[in-house]
Design a protein around this motif. Structure first.
Motif, short mmCIF file in Angstrom:
data_model
loop_
_atom_site.label_atom_id
_atom_site.label_comp_id
_atom_site.label_asym_id
_atom_site.label_seq_id
_atom_site.Cartn_x
_atom_site.Cartn_y
_atom_site.Cartn_z
N ALA A 47 28.00 -2.11 -18.86
CA ALA A 47 28.19 -0.71 -18.49
C ALA A 47 28.95 0.06 -19.55
CB ALA A 47 28.92 -0.62 -17.15
N ALA A 48 29.88 -0.63 -20.22
CA ALA A 48 30.71 0.02 -21.22
C ALA A 48 30.06 0.08 -22.60
CB ALA A 48 32.05 -0.71 -21.33
N SER A 49 28.90 -0.56 -22.74
CA SER A 49 28.18 -0.62 -24.02
C SER A 49 28.96 -1.38 -25.08
CB SER A 49 27.85 0.79 -24.54
OG SER A 49 27.05 1.49 -23.62
N THR A 50 29.88 -2.25 -24.66
CA THR A 50 30.65 -3.05 -25.61
C THR A 50 30.16 -4.49 -25.68
OG1 THR A 50 32.25 -3.70 -23.91
CG2 THR A 50 32.71 -1.67 -25.13
N GLY A 51 29.19 -4.83 -24.82
CA GLY A 51 28.76 -6.22 -24.72
C GLY A 51 27.37 -6.46 -25.27
N CYS A 52 26.69 -7.45 -24.69
CA CYS A 52 25.35 -7.85 -25.15
C CYS A 52 24.31 -7.00 -24.44
CB CYS A 52 25.12 -9.32 -24.84
SG CYS A 52 26.13 -10.41 -25.81
N ASP A 53 23.84 -5.99 -25.09
CA ASP A 53 22.87 -5.10 -24.48
C ASP A 53 22.03 -4.46 -25.58
OD1 ASP A 53 21.44 -3.55 -22.75
OD2 ASP A 53 23.02 -2.08 -22.43
N LEU B 279 25.78 0.23 -7.42
CA LEU B 279 27.02 1.01 -7.43
C LEU B 279 28.04 0.42 -8.39
CD1 LEU B 279 27.38 1.84 -3.64
CD2 LEU B 279 26.17 3.08 -5.43
N ARG B 280 28.00 -0.89 -8.60
CA ARG B 280 28.91 -1.49 -9.59
C ARG B 280 28.62 -0.91 -10.97
NH1 ARG B 280 29.98 -7.82 -7.75
NH2 ARG B 280 29.46 -7.50 -5.56
N MET B 281 27.34 -0.76 -11.30
CA MET B 281 26.98 -0.20 -12.60
C MET B 281 27.40 1.26 -12.72
SD MET B 281 23.22 -1.86 -13.40
CE MET B 281 22.43 -1.27 -11.90
N VAL B 282 27.15 2.03 -11.65
CA VAL B 282 27.45 3.46 -11.69
C VAL B 282 28.96 3.70 -11.71
CG1 VAL B 282 27.14 5.66 -10.52
CG2 VAL B 282 25.28 4.00 -10.53
N ALA B 283 29.70 2.96 -10.88
CA ALA B 283 31.16 3.11 -10.84
C ALA B 283 31.79 2.70 -12.17
CB ALA B 283 31.75 2.30 -9.69
N ASN C 157 24.57 9.51 -14.87
CA ASN C 157 25.02 10.74 -14.24
C ASN C 157 25.30 10.44 -12.77
OD1 ASN C 157 24.94 13.23 -12.72
ND2 ASN C 157 24.06 14.22 -14.52
N PRO C 158 26.55 10.54 -12.30
CA PRO C 158 26.87 10.13 -10.93
C PRO C 158 26.17 10.97 -9.87
CG PRO C 158 28.73 11.27 -11.93
CD PRO C 158 27.73 11.05 -13.02
#
Length: 470
Positions: A386-392, A344-348, A401-402
């Motif tokens: 989650a924001a796609s701003t980091g190391c991924d 839920l941390r990822m989805v939220a 999709n919630p």
């Protein structure tokens, strides 16, 4: 008397498998201390559960040390003033503590070390909260890893039995300073451990286990379930995770004990759980090598994004009023318990950034204020992932999709119903997206009993793709 060896407890609130304490005992009789630092306390709300969690852990340590005839010295103030004063009162000439990798802690520890060594006091920092730290896992080119999979591969290849062997602490009165030999002001009182300005939070009433014994009970319980971890970990209504994150954060259990548990199991669940522990260390080494990520996106291309999200939407997200049941239930879980399930941390987080188009740092700060297990490296790393701003390695167009996440991971709506009783009467299909239901229960009014969605996911997805794709 023999000068005591000071051992400063910080993120290691236990008396077993304790690196700093074991090293200090090798030098002489130990006097353990803990410092309530106003620089940290002043940033917290009066009902912060972390203070109650810390106080409970300290109470257990104090009780055990008093049974050995010793004492846990509790201090309030700036460590740069407290520790030299304590050394002067006791004649201590050595200080041991476990390293911390957060930017502010690194600055504090460097200042304390320089100040004490200038006064002729030996300072030794040791590794405790991770298996591998700093530059211990680097690429073949000698560079820090910025993608998880190769880091994890190198981490596992390097792991040897001595890396997760417990530190041996001797719980014998001869290895600790006698309480009676201390100045009266340091002998403490029998009053409960509290912090002025903070409310007494009954963690037991909230089913939050504390201290070393609480950590061990959770560890023993999870040992019987770890084989099912891979299958159950993503379902918030199931008992699939370890619930040890706060204990790992405050060190009421050691990372070595957790790694050992995973290695003792041959199951797929144990290997997946070990991978989560490696993720934690990946984010720790990332923060160490790139401390700027505390304030800015790891990827420079996204540091100047103009986030168009609305303040009203951020408030609705914080309060669990977005109209998306899984998101709202997750936020209500966080607000009421100080905990949120990892899926839920990822989805939220994805919803805040990719649906509401709000700066990830606002969500990160909100989690930091609410999470009992808050850890800067893990929280920052998770939000940037989650924001796609980091190391991924995944591109920016990954957007959860919630509704489909809700259907997949809470299929019968058990988790949603627990935190959103207003939706209890909805069937297992309608509960994931009430606005799409052909029929709703009599007496239930969308927009009155539960809010309509504040945004349209499909439309916002398009906006997010445009924002990140510029």
């Amino acid at each position: 008397m023999t000068p005591p060896i000071l051992c400063w407890l910080r993120r290691d609130l236990r008396l077993s498998d304790h690196a700093a304490l074991a090293r200090a005992q090798q030098a002489g009789p130990v006097l353990a201390l803990f410092i309530f630092d106003p620089a940290l306390l002043d940033t917290l709300p009066p009902d912060d559960k972390r203070i109650a969690f810390i106080c409970a852990a300290l109470a257990e340590i104090r009780q055990q040390l008093r049974q050995l005839g010793s004492e846990l010295v509790l201090c309030h103030g700036d460590p740069l003033a407290v520790i030299p004063s304590l050394a002067a009162q006791t004649g201590a000439r050595q200080l041991f503590f476990a390293r911390d990798y957060e930017p502010m802690a690194r600055q504090r520890d460097a200042a304390i070390t320089a100040q004490l060594e200038a006064q002729g006091i030996h300072v030794e920092a040791v590794k405790d909260q991770v298996i591998f730290e700093q530059d211990e896992v680097l690429s073949a080119a000698g560079k820090p890893y910025t993608v998880f999979t190769p880091y994890a591969r190198a981490w596992r290849a390097r792991l040897a039995p001595q890396d997760h062997a417990p530190w041996q602490v001797v719980l014998d009165s001869r290895h600790f300073v006698a309480r009676a030999s201390l100045p009266p002001a340091l002998q403490g009182s029998d009053a409960p451990i509290t912090v002025t300005g903070f409310e007494a939070v009954d963690l037991a009433a909230q089913n939050i286990r504390t201290g070393m014994h609480g950590a061990q009970a959770l560890l023993d319980d999870f040992a019987g379930r770890i084989a099912d971890y891979a299958a159950l970990r993503d379902f918030p209504a199931r008992k699939g995770v370890s619930y040890l994150s706060a204990h790992l954060r405050f060190g009421t259990v050691s990372i070595r004990a957790l790694v050992q548990l995973a290695l003792n199991e041959a199951s797929a669940g144990a290997q997946v759980w070990l991978n989560e522990l490696v993720w934690r260390e990946f984010y720790q080494q990332l923060l160490w090598h790139y401390p700027e990520v505390e304030q800015a996106s790891f990827k420079p291309a996204y540091r100047e994004l103009a986030w168009p999200g609305e303040d009203a939407h951020f408030t609705a997200w914080c309060e669990g009023r977005t109209g998306y049941p899984l998101i709202d239930a997750a936020m209500l879980q966080l607000n009421s318990s100080g905990y949120m399930h990892n899926r839920l941390r990822m989805v939220a987080a994805s919803f805040l950034v990719k649906d509401l188009l709000i700066d990830w740092r606002r969500g990160e700060h909100y989690f930091a204020a609410k999470l009992l297990d808050y850890d800067l490296a893990a929280n920052n790393g998770g939000w940037q992932w989650a924001a796609s701003t980091g190391c991924d390695a995944q591109p920016w167009f990954r957007i959860f999709n919630p509704v489909t996440q809700s259907q997949k991971f809470d299929p019968d709506g058990r988790f949603i119903r627990r935190y959103l009783p207003a939706l209890a009467a909805l069937d297992n299909k309608a509960i994931h997206a009430p606005w799409l239901a052909k029929t709703l229960p009599d007496g239930f009014s969308l927009g009155h009993d539960y809010p309509a969605p504040i945004v349209d996911h499909a439309a916002q997805r398009g906006k997010a793709l445009a924002l990140f794709g510029r």
